[in-house]
Write an enzyme that holds these catalytic residues in place. Structure first.
Site, PDB file in Angstrom:
ATOM      1  N   GLY A 231       7.053   1.210  -1.876  1.00 10.88           N
ATOM      2  CA  GLY A 231       8.360   0.742  -1.420  1.00 10.88           C
ATOM      3  C   GLY A 231       8.425  -0.766  -1.422  1.00 10.88           C
ATOM      4  O   GLY A 231       7.786  -1.417  -2.257  1.00 10.88           O
ATOM      5  N   GLU A 253       1.832   0.292  -2.673  1.00  8.82           N
ATOM      6  CA  GLU A 253       2.381  -0.174  -3.951  1.00  8.82           C
ATOM      7  C   GLU A 253       3.733  -0.787  -3.629  1.00  8.82           C
ATOM      8  O   GLU A 253       4.623  -0.101  -3.135  1.00  8.82           O
ATOM      9  CB  GLU A 253       2.559   0.978  -4.940  1.00  8.82           C
ATOM     10  CG  GLU A 253       1.255   1.537  -5.482  1.00  8.82           C
ATOM     11  CD  GLU A 253       0.416   0.541  -6.249  1.00  8.82           C
ATOM     12  OE1 GLU A 253       0.951  -0.511  -6.679  1.00  8.82           O
ATOM     13  OE2 GLU A 253      -0.790   0.779  -6.391  1.00  8.82           O
ATOM     14  N   CYS A 287       9.423  -0.697 -10.309  1.00 10.00           N
ATOM     15  CA  CYS A 287       8.536  -1.795  -9.910  1.00 10.00           C
ATOM     16  C   CYS A 287       7.876  -2.413 -11.137  1.00 10.00           C
ATOM     17  O   CYS A 287       7.414  -3.545 -11.079  1.00 10.00           O
ATOM     18  CB  CYS A 287       7.507  -1.322  -8.904  1.00 10.00           C
ATOM     19  SG  CYS A 287       6.631   0.139  -9.407  1.00 10.00           S
ATOM     20  N   GLN A 334      22.314  -1.340  -2.427  1.00  9.86           N
ATOM     21  CA  GLN A 334      21.568  -1.956  -3.525  1.00  9.86           C
ATOM     22  C   GLN A 334      22.518  -2.743  -4.432  1.00  9.86           C
ATOM     23  O   GLN A 334      22.171  -3.821  -4.910  1.00  9.86           O
ATOM     24  CB  GLN A 334      20.836  -0.873  -4.322  1.00  9.86           C
ATOM     25  CG  GLN A 334      19.902  -1.390  -5.378  1.00  9.86           C
ATOM     26  CD  GLN A 334      18.665  -2.100  -4.818  1.00  9.86           C
ATOM     27  OE1 GLN A 334      18.017  -1.615  -3.906  1.00  9.86           O
ATOM     28  NE2 GLN A 334      18.365  -3.274  -5.346  1.00  9.86           N
TER      29      GLN A 334
HETATM   30  O1  TXE Z   1      12.633   0.388   0.678  1.00 10.30           O
HETATM   31  P1  TXE Z   1      11.724   0.646   1.923  1.00 10.30           P
HETATM   32  P2  TXE Z   1      14.166   0.840   0.460  1.00 10.30           P
HETATM   33  C1  TXE Z   1      12.545  -2.531  -2.855  1.00 10.30           C
HETATM   34  C2  TXE Z   1      13.828  -2.835  -3.570  1.00 10.30           C
HETATM   35  C3  TXE Z   1      14.860  -2.263  -2.673  1.00 10.30           C
HETATM   36  C4  TXE Z   1      14.276  -2.499  -1.327  1.00 10.30           C
HETATM   37  C5  TXE Z   1      14.760  -1.598  -0.237  1.00 10.30           C
HETATM   38  O2  TXE Z   1      13.978  -4.224  -3.665  1.00 10.30           O
HETATM   39  O3  TXE Z   1      16.077  -2.919  -2.800  1.00 10.30           O
HETATM   40  O4  TXE Z   1      12.887  -2.300  -1.512  1.00 10.30           O
HETATM   41  O5  TXE Z   1      14.604  -0.227  -0.621  1.00 10.30           O
HETATM   42  C6  TXE Z   1      10.158   4.189   4.321  1.00 10.30           C
HETATM   43  N1  TXE Z   1       7.603   2.705   8.513  1.00 10.30           N
HETATM   44  N2  TXE Z   1      11.871  -1.364  -3.376  1.00 10.30           N
HETATM   45  O6  TXE Z   1      14.971   0.615   1.687  1.00 10.30           O
HETATM   46  O7  TXE Z   1      12.440   0.350   3.160  1.00 10.30           O
HETATM   47  C7  TXE Z   1      11.523   4.550   3.782  1.00 10.30           C
HETATM   48  O8  TXE Z   1      12.138   5.525   4.583  1.00 10.30           O
HETATM   49  C8  TXE Z   1       7.300   3.637   7.602  1.00 10.30           C
HETATM   50  C9  TXE Z   1      10.920  -1.630  -4.395  1.00 10.30           C
HETATM   51  O9  TXE Z   1      14.155   2.203  -0.109  1.00 10.30           O
HETATM   52  O10 TXE Z   1      10.415  -0.033   1.690  1.00 10.30           O
HETATM   53  C10 TXE Z   1      11.177   5.038   2.390  1.00 10.30           C
HETATM   54  O11 TXE Z   1      10.702   6.366   2.448  1.00 10.30           O
HETATM   55  N3  TXE Z   1       8.071   3.916   6.551  1.00 10.30           N
HETATM   56  C11 TXE Z   1       9.975  -0.505  -4.608  1.00 10.30           C
HETATM   57  C12 TXE Z   1      10.031   4.089   1.984  1.00 10.30           C
HETATM   58  O12 TXE Z   1       9.498   3.584   3.215  1.00 10.30           O
HETATM   59  C13 TXE Z   1       9.194   3.213   6.393  1.00 10.30           C
HETATM   60  C14 TXE Z   1      10.552   0.868  -4.541  1.00 10.30           C
HETATM   61  C15 TXE Z   1      10.500   2.895   1.142  1.00 10.30           C
HETATM   62  O13 TXE Z   1      11.522   2.231   1.860  1.00 10.30           O
HETATM   63  C16 TXE Z   1       9.574   2.216   7.312  1.00 10.30           C
HETATM   64  C17 TXE Z   1      11.541   0.996  -3.480  1.00 10.30           C
HETATM   65  C18 TXE Z   1       8.724   1.971   8.406  1.00 10.30           C
HETATM   66  N4  TXE Z   1       8.984   1.043   9.341  1.00 10.30           N
HETATM   67  C19 TXE Z   1      12.167  -0.116  -2.959  1.00 10.30           C
HETATM   68  N5  TXE Z   1      10.740   1.672   6.894  1.00 10.30           N
HETATM   69  C20 TXE Z   1       9.139  -0.712  -5.851  1.00 10.30           C
HETATM   70  N6  TXE Z   1       8.841  -1.960  -6.199  1.00 10.30           N
HETATM   71  O14 TXE Z   1       8.759   0.250  -6.498  1.00 10.30           O
HETATM   72  C21 TXE Z   1      11.091   2.314   5.755  1.00 10.30           C
HETATM   73  N7  TXE Z   1      10.161   3.251   5.451  1.00 10.30           N
END
Ligand code: TXE
Length: 483
Positions: A231, A253, A287, A334
């Site tokens: 994420g 990752e 990513c 987004q």
């Molecule tokens: O990501 P999050 P989001 C980046 C991309 C995007 C931004 C936000 O820039 O615009 O992240 O996306 C869980 N404790 N990428 O909101 O918040 C959440 O529920 C535990 C890049 O989707 O990181 C989800 O299942 N878990 C990336 C997962 O984490 C938590 C791919 C990812 O969410 C949490 C995705 C917490 N406190 C987004 N908060 C890539 N580079 O591949 C959230 N989650």
């Protein structure tokens, strides 16, 4: 139920039973926001605790199951996913917005990953070595790491969960899987297949809900021995602090700002193709996307002109339309972020070359044209992950300058080069400060039987995928023995 229709009662799967949640949520089709794709149950902390307890109780039995049993389960899952790839691909395209061919290919990849780890379950390896002491035998064996929490993002809702869940089960761990809020139907569909694969109750659990509540409960729980997360950087860093404090094993990752170098000697058709695919396919929501195109000065202007021409012809539309090359942005938030980045780029003085416009199509969706800027290395648009169809071009004086620009980033996931020079390709492969390099290929697009992951701010912990996955999902035990 058919996935062309609304999944009724997408519920939690806890301790071998389908459970309603504490609240319900919906997911929408980004190609047509009038369409609700799923209604799903959302868990809270307490319900997540129940899933964690179930996984902990199921662990002793499953962790001593035979490799054949695990192989059979994983093979069963892989076979069903592959057989249903068209139907599941349709669901994925509707819920996440990638084009139908991309979605079907992703589902097929998930099936192949389960098949691969069915084989790996039979090949858990150890080592036997001569001891430094007389009469002593020493060996190193691999054991499951324990209860594994899996937190997944929305951009690959089948493939990423597959490459975490499959090795976790193959090596004898129990699992709690939390999909991203935007893609519950995909998470549920995968869990539904896993629920019929012959696993004992509690070995695999699905909890859907918010990251702040469900995800955080997994991160905080002392019963969760290992956490695999993909994420954003911000969430990953928060998870690292908590898991480090309680000494859990963790694998993160996170983002990328991946360079694609184009040298003057490159095959220009191939280079433009790599840039378009890497930067804009899957709407740039990968990513591994090539968001920094570093072009040698001799071909800079010609390359930009050809890229712009190709971008203008790129078909943006509904994910299910046959001729769509780039689907919609995943959701409104987004899209707002992407639009804000265009403003930042302009305000910093980056030169706008093409795109970024909001587009109207026959259905109301989050459509925008792919965007390109000429930027300076210090611009934020050239340094931070955008995660949308927005790329920038940086001008390089020569190969050495291009390499220095490529490495001038806090990230280190992957890096590509387009060149016909064997010498420079080999030098680049050795000197790019990343986890994966690509020569004359888009930076996005990887195999499933080799390691995936990066360096610097992109990744933390052992690599994912292939045989290297064993590093995270097992723990080593050293045995000494004397007769
Ligand atoms: O990501 P999050 P989001 C980046 C991309 C995007 C931004 C936000 O820039 O615009 O992240 O996306 C869980 N404790 N990428 O909101 O918040 C959440 O529920 C535990 C890049 O989707 O990181 C989800 O299942 N878990 C990336 C997962 O984490 C938590 C791919 C990812 O969410 C949490 C995705 C917490 N406190 C987004 N908060 C890539 N580079 O591949 C959230 N989650």
């Amino acid at each position: 139920m058919k996935f062309g229709e609304l999944p009724q009662n997408a519920r939690q799967y806890i301790n071998g039973r389908w459970e309603t949640g504490v609240t319900t949520g919906i997911s929408q089709n980004p190609s047509d926001t009038r369409e609700v794709v799923a209604e799903y149950a959302r868990a809270d902390r307490n319900q997540t605790e129940l899933a964690i307890r179930a996984a902990a109780e199921a662990l002793p039995h499953w962790s001593h199951s035979t490799p054949q049993r695990r192989a059979d389960v994983l093979d069963h899952i892989g076979t069903e996913i592959l057989a249903r790839k068209a139907e599941l691909g349709l669901l994925l395209a509707r819920e996440e917005g990638k084009t139908l061919p991309e979605a079907i290919a992703e589902v097929a990849r998930a099936g192949q990953i389960f098949k691969f780890f069915a084989g790996e379950a039979l090949r858990v390896q150890g080592e036997s070595m001569a001891s430094v002491r007389p009469g002593v035998q020493v060996d190193v064996t691999r054991e499951p790491v324990g209860v594994v929490g899996i937190i997944a993002p929305w951009n690959f809702p089948f493939a990423i969960p597959a490459w975490k869940i499959a090795p976790a089960l193959a090596y004898g761990n129990s699992v709690i899987f939390k999909p991203a809020e935007l893609v519950p139907a995909c998470g549920w569909a995968l869990a539904e297949i896993i629920s019929r694969s012959g696993l004992p109750a509690g070995v695999f659990n699905l909890v859907m809900g918010s990251g702040r509540e469900v995800g955080q409960a997994l991160v905080d729980s002392p019963r969760v021995h290992a956490l695999s997360f993909t994420g954003s950087v911000a969430t990953g860093e928060r998870i690292l602090q908590t898991t480090a404090a309680r000494r859990a094993k963790v694998q993160l990752e996170m983002g990328g700002k991946n360079p694609l170098i184009v040298l003057a000697d490159a095959d220009m058709d191939q280079a433009v193709d790599c840039a378009v695919q890497g930067a804009y396919f899957s709407t740039g929501q990968r990513c591994t996307a090539s968001s920094r195109l570093i072009v040698e000065t001799g071909v800079h202007d010609a390359f930009v002109a050809r890229l712009r021409q190709r971008m203008a012809a790129l078909k943006v539309g509904h994910a299910l339309d046959r001729d769509t090359e780039m689907g919609p942005v995943v959701d409104r938030s987004q899209m707002e972020q992407n639009q804000a980045w265009l403003e930042i780029a302009r305000a910093e003085g980056a030169e706008h070359i093409w795109g970024g416009d909001l587009l109207e199509r026959a259905t109301p969706g989050h459509y925008m044209s792919p965007a390109l800027f000429l930027a300076k290395p210090e611009h934020r648009v050239a340094r931070e992950e955008i995660f949308g169809p927005v790329a920038c071009v940086l001008r390089a004086d020569n190969y050495e300058h291009a390499l220095a620009l490529a490495n001038d980033t806090p990230f280190g996931l992957c890096a590509g080069i387009c060149t016909t020079s064997l010498k420079q390709a080999m030098h680049f492969k050795r000197h790019a400060e990343v986890g994966m390099t690509m020569v004359n290929l888009p930076t996005a697009g990887v195999d499933y039987h080799v390691p995936f992951g990066g360096r610097k701010g992109s990744s933390y912990g052992p690599r994912e995928q292939g045989r290297y996955a064993a590093e995270f999902y097992t723990t080593a035990k050293t045995g000494y023995m004397r007769a």
